[in-house]
Design a protein around this motif. Structure first.
Motif, PDB file in Angstrom:
ATOM      1  N   ALA A  36      56.193  37.845 -14.884  1.00  0.00           N
ATOM      2  CA  ALA A  36      55.553  37.003 -15.889  1.00  0.00           C
ATOM      3  C   ALA A  36      55.419  37.749 -17.218  1.00  0.00           C
ATOM      4  CB  ALA A  36      54.193  36.546 -15.389  1.00  0.00           C
ATOM      5  N   MET A  37      55.010  39.014 -17.144  1.00  0.00           N
ATOM      6  CA  MET A  37      54.843  39.822 -18.350  1.00  0.00           C
ATOM      7  C   MET A  37      56.171  40.029 -19.072  1.00  0.00           C
ATOM      8  SD  MET A  37      55.404  43.014 -19.793  1.00  0.00           S
ATOM      9  CE  MET A  37      56.020  43.807 -18.304  1.00  0.00           C
ATOM     10  N   PHE A  38      57.219  40.319 -18.313  1.00  0.00           N
ATOM     11  CA  PHE A  38      58.511  40.661 -18.897  1.00  0.00           C
ATOM     12  C   PHE A  38      59.010  39.577 -19.833  1.00  0.00           C
ATOM     13  CE2 PHE A  38      63.169  40.596 -18.773  1.00  0.00           C
ATOM     14  CZ  PHE A  38      63.439  41.868 -19.235  1.00  0.00           C
ATOM     15  N   TYR A  39      58.991  38.331 -19.382  1.00  0.00           N
ATOM     16  CA  TYR A  39      59.528  37.257 -20.215  1.00  0.00           C
ATOM     17  C   TYR A  39      58.589  36.881 -21.359  1.00  0.00           C
ATOM     18  CZ  TYR A  39      63.263  36.831 -16.858  1.00  0.00           C
ATOM     19  OH  TYR A  39      64.354  37.104 -16.068  1.00  0.00           O
TER      20      TYR A  39
ATOM     21  N   ALA B 287      62.402  26.733 -15.208  1.00  0.00           N
ATOM     22  CA  ALA B 287      61.665  26.831 -13.946  1.00  0.00           C
ATOM     23  C   ALA B 287      62.076  28.074 -13.162  1.00  0.00           C
ATOM     24  CB  ALA B 287      61.894  25.579 -13.105  1.00  0.00           C
ATOM     25  N   ILE B 288      63.329  28.492 -13.317  1.00  0.00           N
ATOM     26  CA  ILE B 288      63.796  29.698 -12.635  1.00  0.00           C
ATOM     27  C   ILE B 288      63.020  30.914 -13.139  1.00  0.00           C
ATOM     28  CG2 ILE B 288      65.765  31.268 -12.381  1.00  0.00           C
ATOM     29  CD1 ILE B 288      67.564  28.751 -12.426  1.00  0.00           C
ATOM     30  N   GLN B 289      62.896  31.020 -14.452  1.00  0.00           N
ATOM     31  CA  GLN B 289      62.170  32.162 -15.011  1.00  0.00           C
ATOM     32  C   GLN B 289      60.671  32.040 -14.792  1.00  0.00           C
ATOM     33  OE1 GLN B 289      63.389  33.021 -19.043  1.00  0.00           O
ATOM     34  NE2 GLN B 289      65.365  33.801 -18.372  1.00  0.00           N
ATOM     35  N   ALA B 290      60.178  30.818 -14.613  1.00  0.00           N
ATOM     36  CA  ALA B 290      58.747  30.628 -14.393  1.00  0.00           C
ATOM     37  C   ALA B 290      58.326  30.969 -12.968  1.00  0.00           C
ATOM     38  CB  ALA B 290      58.358  29.183 -14.713  1.00  0.00           C
TER      39      ALA B 290
ATOM     40  N   ASP C   5      47.062  44.970 -21.296  1.00  0.00           N
ATOM     41  CA  ASP C   5      46.082  44.193 -20.535  1.00  0.00           C
ATOM     42  C   ASP C   5      46.615  43.853 -19.147  1.00  0.00           C
ATOM     43  OD1 ASP C   5      43.544  42.542 -20.416  1.00  0.00           O
ATOM     44  OD2 ASP C   5      45.044  40.981 -20.082  1.00  0.00           O
ATOM     45  N   VAL C   6      47.885  43.438 -19.076  1.00  0.00           N
ATOM     46  CA  VAL C   6      48.487  43.111 -17.778  1.00  0.00           C
ATOM     47  C   VAL C   6      48.510  44.336 -16.876  1.00  0.00           C
ATOM     48  CG1 VAL C   6      50.614  42.420 -16.604  1.00  0.00           C
ATOM     49  CG2 VAL C   6      49.875  41.202 -18.660  1.00  0.00           C
ATOM     50  N   MET C   7      48.859  45.479 -17.446  1.00  0.00           N
ATOM     51  CA  MET C   7      48.940  46.695 -16.638  1.00  0.00           C
ATOM     52  C   MET C   7      47.563  47.105 -16.122  1.00  0.00           C
ATOM     53  SD  MET C   7      51.272  49.963 -17.611  1.00  0.00           S
ATOM     54  CE  MET C   7      51.898  51.030 -16.321  1.00  0.00           C
ATOM     55  N   ALA C   8      46.544  46.931 -16.958  1.00  0.00           N
ATOM     56  CA  ALA C   8      45.177  47.242 -16.532  1.00  0.00           C
ATOM     57  C   ALA C   8      44.748  46.334 -15.382  1.00  0.00           C
ATOM     58  CB  ALA C   8      44.219  47.100 -17.710  1.00  0.00           C
TER      59      ALA C   8
ATOM     60  N   ALA D  49      52.635  43.597  -7.808  1.00  0.00           N
ATOM     61  CA  ALA D  49      53.179  44.235  -9.000  1.00  0.00           C
ATOM     62  C   ALA D  49      54.366  43.451  -9.551  1.00  0.00           C
ATOM     63  CB  ALA D  49      53.592  45.669  -8.686  1.00  0.00           C
ATOM     64  N   ILE D  50      55.211  42.926  -8.666  1.00  0.00           N
ATOM     65  CA  ILE D  50      56.370  42.161  -9.118  1.00  0.00           C
ATOM     66  C   ILE D  50      55.934  40.856  -9.763  1.00  0.00           C
ATOM     67  CG2 ILE D  50      58.365  40.844  -8.307  1.00  0.00           C
ATOM     68  CD1 ILE D  50      58.998  43.167  -6.449  1.00  0.00           C
ATOM     69  N   ARG D  51      54.927  40.202  -9.201  1.00  0.00           N
ATOM     70  CA  ARG D  51      54.443  38.958  -9.802  1.00  0.00           C
ATOM     71  C   ARG D  51      53.854  39.222 -11.193  1.00  0.00           C
ATOM     72  NH1 ARG D  51      53.614  34.538  -6.152  1.00  0.00           N
ATOM     73  NH2 ARG D  51      54.429  35.047  -4.089  1.00  0.00           N
ATOM     74  N   TYR D  52      53.058  40.267 -11.328  1.00  0.00           N
ATOM     75  CA  TYR D  52      52.553  40.637 -12.647  1.00  0.00           C
ATOM     76  C   TYR D  52      53.729  40.921 -13.590  1.00  0.00           C
ATOM     77  CZ  TYR D  52      47.536  41.302 -11.622  1.00  0.00           C
ATOM     78  OH  TYR D  52      46.216  41.119 -11.331  1.00  0.00           O
ATOM     79  N   GLY D  53      54.664  41.683 -13.094  1.00  0.00           N
ATOM     80  CA  GLY D  53      55.740  42.183 -13.937  1.00  0.00           C
ATOM     81  C   GLY D  53      56.695  41.121 -14.426  1.00  0.00           C
TER      82      GLY D  53
END
Length: 264
Positions: free
Chosen positions: A217-220, A98-101, A236-239, A211-215
């Motif tokens: 989720a994408m990172f993990y 849940a922490i990473q989510a 796709d996430v970056m677009a 940007a942080i919210r996108y990033g």
């Protein structure tokens, strides 16, 4: 978000100020051991944060002399049943995930010891800053229990050989070693710990929330993918991130040599 304080059964104290939520483990006399009640309280606090769009960053701290000594061994011995242990470790694993989510960064503020599931908690946070007097171990092996669930998080932070060494010896490493190995980001003098946390929080708050919210989720997610799949997903996430108002504002501000004004 206005400044306010709440409690979650008094086991996890919750304070919010200007988009930053501080969750404080509050079983100081038990070195913040993760009892069933503590795990439940922490899960509820994380669930609250997950649904609050005003939160920008979470700091996970602890009261007393230690960050977290892992599971409550006395409580565990009180119910010597396989089904109980399976449910307990599954519950703990849900909390760690849940922490990473969470869509926002979580920073562990570590002092004293972080052992077994407490070390797992540090490894599960996105960032970690510790007092230079802090010590870390996955020491279950010393009582005949291999720290299998902590191994999952630990081995995703440090190299396989270093993680396995800690797991089979139960030895402590100091904060400087933890920083060198990648378990934490930084070790600072105890008196400078809050200042170091504040700097990291300020860095995060200065960036685009979208940007942080996108990033995060994408990172993990991309870490679990094959290389080509990871690039396709990340592209796709970056677009999609580029379509956010913040991206347009940030690029325009850079080109116009002015500070950006982010959407909240």
């Amino acid at each position: 978000m206005d400044s306010h304080s709440t409690t979650t059964d008094e086991l996890v104290l919750q304070e919010a100020h200007a988009g930053v939520v501080t969750l404080t483990l509050n079983r100081p006399l038990q070195f913040n051991a993760l009892s069933e009640a503590m795990l439940d309280a922490l899960q509820r606090a994380l669930d609250d944060v997950a649904t609050d769009n005003g939160v920008r960053c979470v700091v996970l701290a602890a009261a007393g002399k230690a960050f977290c000594a892992g599971h409550d061994l006395r409580e565990m011995r009180g119910t010597p049943q396989l089904a109980y242990y399976q449910a307990l470790f599954a519950r703990c694993s849900v909390v760690m995930q849940a922490i990473q989510a969470l869509p926002v960064p979580v920073i562990a503020r570590v002092h004293g010891i972080a052992t077994a599931a407490g070390c797992q908690l540090v490894a599960s946070c996105d960032l970690a800053i510790a007092s230079d007097a802090a010590r870390f171990a996955v020491s279950g092996i010393n009582v005949g229990l291999f720290c299998s669930t902590p191994a999952v998080a630990l081995s995703r932070n440090v190299s396989a050989k270093r993680a396995f060494d800690m797991l089979v010896t139960g030895r402590f490493i100091d904060a400087a070693t933890a920083a060198d190995w990648g378990l934490i980001n930084e070790a600072v003098p105890d008196a400078a710990l809050d200042e170091a946390i504040a700097r990291k929080v300020a860095d995060i708050l200065s960036k685009s929330p979208a940007a942080i919210r996108y990033g995060k989720a994408m990172f993990y997610r991309q870490r679990q993918m094959a290389l080509s799949d990871a690039y396709a997903y990340a592209g796709d996430v970056m677009a999609r991130n580029m379509m956010e108002e913040d991206a347009g504002e940030g690029i325009d501000a850079f080109l116009e040599k002015r500070p950006a004004t982010w959407q909240r």
